[in-house]
Design a protein around this motif. Structure first.
Motif, short mmCIF file in Angstrom:
data_model
loop_
_atom_site.label_atom_id
_atom_site.label_comp_id
_atom_site.label_asym_id
_atom_site.label_seq_id
_atom_site.Cartn_x
_atom_site.Cartn_y
_atom_site.Cartn_z
N CYS A 70 0.82 -1.22 0.00
CA CYS A 70 0.00 0.00 0.00
C CYS A 70 0.85 1.26 0.00
CB CYS A 70 -0.94 -0.01 1.21
SG CYS A 70 -2.07 1.42 1.23
N ILE A 75 -0.22 4.21 -2.73
CA ILE A 75 -0.36 5.59 -2.28
C ILE A 75 0.96 6.05 -1.67
CG2 ILE A 75 -2.85 5.44 -1.97
CD1 ILE A 75 -2.42 5.15 1.03
N TRP A 76 1.31 7.27 -1.99
CA TRP A 76 2.55 7.89 -1.53
C TRP A 76 2.20 9.09 -0.66
CZ3 TRP A 76 7.55 7.55 -4.66
CH2 TRP A 76 7.60 6.37 -5.41
N ARG A 77 3.17 9.50 0.13
CA ARG A 77 2.97 10.66 0.98
C ARG A 77 3.69 11.88 0.40
NH1 ARG A 77 3.73 6.34 4.67
NH2 ARG A 77 1.97 6.02 6.09
N CYS A 158 -1.51 11.93 1.81
CA CYS A 158 -1.34 10.89 0.80
C CYS A 158 -1.96 11.26 -0.54
CB CYS A 158 -1.97 9.59 1.30
SG CYS A 158 -1.08 8.80 2.66
N PHE A 159 -1.44 10.62 -1.58
CA PHE A 159 -2.02 10.70 -2.91
C PHE A 159 -1.76 9.37 -3.61
CE2 PHE A 159 2.36 12.04 -3.35
CZ PHE A 159 2.79 11.41 -4.50
N ALA A 160 -2.59 9.08 -4.59
CA ALA A 160 -2.42 7.85 -5.36
C ALA A 160 -1.40 8.10 -6.46
CB ALA A 160 -3.75 7.42 -5.96
N HIS A 161 -0.42 7.22 -6.55
CA HIS A 161 0.58 7.38 -7.60
C HIS A 161 -0.06 7.03 -8.95
CE1 HIS A 161 4.23 7.16 -9.93
NE2 HIS A 161 4.96 7.51 -8.88
N LEU A 195 -8.11 4.62 1.70
CA LEU A 195 -8.06 4.45 0.25
C LEU A 195 -9.26 5.12 -0.43
CD1 LEU A 195 -6.84 0.74 0.04
CD2 LEU A 195 -5.52 2.80 -0.48
N VAL A 198 -8.36 8.59 -1.12
CA VAL A 198 -7.18 8.86 -1.94
C VAL A 198 -7.28 8.28 -3.35
CG1 VAL A 198 -4.68 8.50 -2.10
CG2 VAL A 198 -5.72 8.98 0.12
N LEU A 199 -7.78 7.08 -3.47
CA LEU A 199 -7.81 6.41 -4.78
C LEU A 199 -8.98 6.90 -5.63
CD1 LEU A 199 -7.08 2.60 -4.22
CD2 LEU A 199 -5.67 4.24 -5.47
#
Length: 865
Positions: A70, A75-77, A158-161, A195, A198-199
């Motif tokens: 994960c 997801i990245w910060r 966070c954001f989704a790469h 998620l 973010v996703l």
């Protein structure tokens, strides 16, 4: 002198190899139809970068499940590390009311894991257990408030790469089950809630199941993957797992036969640069990791960097993030001024250093409203002399020994410059004498009249290049640092031409009234004056990367064409700069594409704080690749002279360190001393940074307590006296012993045999006593005369070998120097002897292995009795 035989051979034990096989995508054979080529056995671990995620699935046949880590995979910060979130979290009311700060939050988790180990033999924990480890009597309502606050902080961070989202969509289209397997203190319901924030909705719906270590009680490395295989009822070879942790996401699944793919973030020099940018930022800015998180907006973009060319590395990793942040900040500054009313500002990028920022701005926002203009510091001053006070202020600001530059700036002809400087140097105080000559009524009138004519030519140039008209608002854009061109031109443009001037700078130092018309990406509103001063001192490396490909402007024709001096920089250097700039612009464009795909650009405050760390890192902790890219560069000092100075001189730095220790940075006036000392030790660059940053009052004696007392004999007119020279350590094992030798009437003998059986001689220098620690000028010119007398030393009882290696045959062995050939009336001299003890008295007869260079060590081994 005895020749040095080669050192004896050395047998080195072989380094054990890891059993796990690692392949990159580039090393794997391309897929071919089964009819023509059987599928090769998959490697135990495949290593990919974020840019290569789309190529994973076609590499594997027979796969039914895509398993994803994960955090830092899907997801990245936006911050530099997971615990950075806690520094934002501590401001949430639920945490603030308890005084539950970042340090306590980290400590609570460690305590909770220790308690779990005691109670169950496991270390996996959930959020309530973490909170109760710190505050055992918390109720369920308070626990829920804390958990909600932590999830909210994580969601903001966070954001989704985008590449991971595309991989999920591809796996869905292939009919694969997609699961998330995470080592986390979040339960599966909490992780799903995160998620959901973010996703993208489609990617979230594609997820079949979430597996969390806190639910299972075991981590990925201790059994979670076995649970995954059991719950999904699949064989290991039917699963591909992707994650960023080399142990948990690569070794652990590979050991079970799962097709593991290691997502490598930044590696090599890119990883080093990212780490040290955080280190530099923490020293320069007081807020990150104290009252807020450490932003890392470019981390996911740099993670895709795999450059080996030094120029590309400098442009992409060293310069790119700073210039991209500057371009975005320029746009914000422009919009702020436009929103305040009045004419929208015309953007004037001041060349030469404004060239790369202009290209970056245009790469994002287009060419409209941008104008490259050639207004050098020389040109700005030349147009600014309207009164005696203007001349006086210029002379006061530029006071120094470079009389020709001062006179040339005041627009005197070459013949007049020569006459003025000759007359001034005949006086006891040359600078003051020059000021008196220049301020005479006749010469002052000439300066003012020539400046008036220069102003008219400058105006013609601006009318031609930017369509300058009365009532215009100009936004000067430059690297900085006090905004000299704006400072001297702003009053006359307003008073004589009716033009308003504002300034936008990458790095801006505080000057009186700066807030009224100047601002910077990094300025006193972001960080204190000492931090800015530390960067300004060594910013020449950034200037070289940003410069335009032509000489500096020194005048304009009557119809407004720029008149440039010939370039002082080699074609080869410019060609390297062009490669640096191309790589920088590619990073700028890539960053824009990435932020657009994420759906939101970084906050402006985050860009400013990160730029401070990125620039500090480039100037004080450059990577080896960046130094290689800049090595050999010459810096044009931009004062209408032909003078250039080397940007980096490693060899001179080594000599300076051996002779003076880190004090050489005060004595040697080169442009990039942190970059020079970087090769010789991280601690040296850190000491320089902290000294500039915090203004430490550090003396030479503070660096080390070690001393080496060298007996000295002084002879004059047949009388001999004994003394002791207390040698201080400098660098690399060298010591410097200083002895006063009068005005050249003494003969001096250093009894080095009393302290050393073997030594390496670096130098013997005569220097005036009062000027032992006199600095060089900014152009590297020595203000005092040093006399190198190394070749004049007479060796008594000493055998000489290559490389300055000396063997003292007895404790009475001497290095003798007669100073009489250098006698000077009224000038008292000192002799500074710099040497490195290889074997001290009382030690073994031979130097220890590794104490000296290998060739020298081999020679001593052969030569010693």
């Amino acid at each position: 002198m005895r020749a040095l035989p080669p050192p004896p051979g050395r047998v080195t034990a072989a380094r054990p190899q890891r059993a796990r096989v690692v392949h990159s995508l580039a090393s794997m054979p391309a897929m071919m139809p089964p009819a023509t080529r059987p599928e090769p056995s998959p490697p135990a671990v495949l290593r990919v970068s974020p840019a290569e995620l789309s190529a994973i699935l076609p590499r594997f046949q027979g796969v039914k499940v895509l398993s994803l880590d994960c955090f830092d995979t899907v997801i990245w910060r936006r911050c530099a590390s997971p615990t950075d979130v806690f520094h934002d979290l501590e401001h949430a009311p639920a945490f603030a009311e308890l005084g539950f700060n970042a340090a306590l939050r980290q400590r609570a988790e460690a305590t909770a894991r220790a308690l779990a180990r005691v109670r169950s033999g496991r270390t996996e924990v959930k959020l309530p257990e973490i909170y109760r480890a710190a505050f055992p009597h918390l109720g369920d309502t308070e626990i829920a408030r804390l958990a909600a606050a932590e999830l909210e902080a994580e969601a903001r961070a966070c954001f989704a790469h985008p590449a991971a989202v595309r991989l999920i969509e591809e796996a869905r289209d292939r009919g694969l089950k997609i699961v998330v397997v995470s080592d986390t203190y979040l339960g599966h319901q909490e992780l799903r809630a995160l998620l959901e924030r973010v996703l993208p909705a489609a990617a979230l719906r594609a997820l079949h199941r979430l597996f969390c270590s806190s639910d299972a009680g075991v981590s990925k490395s201790t059994g979670l993957f076995r649970i995954v295989l059991e719950r999904l009822s699949v064989r290991a070879d039917q699963v591909v797992h992707l994650g960023d942790n080399e142990i948990a996401d690569a070794d652990a699944p590979a050991n079970l036969g799962i097709r593991a793919v290691h997502l490598a973030h930044a590696t090599g020099h890119v990883a080093q640069a990212s780490r040290l940018a955080v280190a530099a930022g923490s020293l320069l800015h007081p807020a990150p990791r104290r009252s807020r998180s450490q932003p890392a907006p470019y981390a996911p973009i740099l993670a895709a960097s795999a450059v080996s060319d030094p120029a590309e590395a400098l442009g992409r990793v060293g310069v790119g993030p700073v210039v991209h942040a500057f371009a975005r900040w320029i746009r914000a500054r422009q919009e702020t001024l436009s929103a305040a009313g009045g004419q929208p500002p015309k953007l004037l990028f001041l060349l030469r250093d404004g060239w790369l920022p202009m290209l970056a701005y245009r790469a994002i926002y287009g060419d409209a409203g941008t104008h490259p203009v050639e207004i050098s510091r020389f040109a700005a001053y030349a147009a600014s002399f309207r009164t005696r006070d203007d001349v006086d202020r210029y002379l006061a600001r530029m006071a120094g020994p470079a009389l020709e530059s001062l006179a040339r700036q005041l627009l005197f002809t070459p013949g007049e410059v020569a006459a003025l400087c000759d007359a001034a140097r005949g006086a006891a105080q040359p600078f003051e004498a020059l000021c008196g000559l220049v301020r005479s009524p006749e010469r002052l009138a000439s300066v003012l009249e020539r400046s008036r004519a220069y102003r008219a030519r400058l105006r013609a140039y601006l009318e031609r290049e930017v369509g300058l008209a009365q009532g215009d608002r100009l936004l000067f854009v430059d690297l900085g640092y006090t905004g000299t061109a704006q400072m001297v031109l702003e009053p006359l443009l307003a008073e004589e031409w009716g033009i308003e001037v504002q300034g936008a700078y990458l790095l801006l130092a505080r000057t009186p009234g700066w807030e009224r018309s100047r601002a910077g990406l990094i300025d006193p509103s972001v960080v204190d004056d000492a931090a800015i001063a530390a960067l300004v001192r060594y910013v020449a490396a950034l200037e070289q990367a940003c410069t335009a490909d032509h000489g500096s402007v020194i005048d304009y024709t009557a119809d407004g064409a720029p008149v440039r001096k010939p370039p002082d920089i080699s074609r080869e250097q410019y060609d390297r700069v062009l490669r640096v700039q191309a790589a920088c612009l590619e990073l700028v464009r890539e960053a824009e594409r990435f932020f657009e795909a994420v759906g939101s650009p970084p906050a402006l405050e985050d860009l400013r704080i990160d730029a401070l760390g990125q620039l500090g890192r480039l100037l004080f902790y450059p990577t080896q690749e960046e130094i290689t890219a800049l090595r050999g560069f010459e810096l044009d000092v931009n004062l209408a002279t032909d003078t250039t100075v080397p940007l980096v001189d490693d060899a001179a730095a080594r000599v300076g360190l051996r002779r003076h220790g880190l004090a050489y940075t005060l004595l040697e006036g080169r442009m990039n001393q942190p970059m020079e000392v970087r090769a010789f030790g991280f601690e040296l660059a850190t000491t320089l940074l902290t000294q500039h940053r915090f203004g430490w009052d550090v003396a030479v004696d503070d660096f080390s307590h070690e001393r080496l007392d060298v007996p000295v004999l002084l002879a004059r007119d047949g009388a001999v006296s004994a003394s002791v020279a207390r040698a201080r350590p400098t660098f690399d094992g060298y010591f410097a012993a200083v002895v006063a030798v009068g005005a050249g009437e003494y003969e001096v003998a250093f009894q080095v045999g009393a302290v050393c059986g073997w030594l390496q001689l670096e130098s013997a220098i005569l220097v005036p006593v009062r000027e032992l620690f006199a600095p060089r000028t900014a152009l590297g010119e020595r203000l005092v005369e040093e006399i190198d007398v190394t070749a004049e030393l007479v060796r008594d009882g000493i055998d000489t070998y290559d490389g300055g290696v000396l063997r003292c045959r007895s404790q009475g062995s001497l290095l003798f120097l007669s100073t009489r050939p250098h006698r000077s009336s009224g000038r008292r001299l000192a002799c500074r002897l710099v040497f490195r003890p290889l074997v001290r008295r009382g030690e073994d007869a031979r130097p220890a292995a590794g104490a000296v260079p290998r060739a020298t060590a081999g020679a001593l081994s052969e030569a010693a009795p």
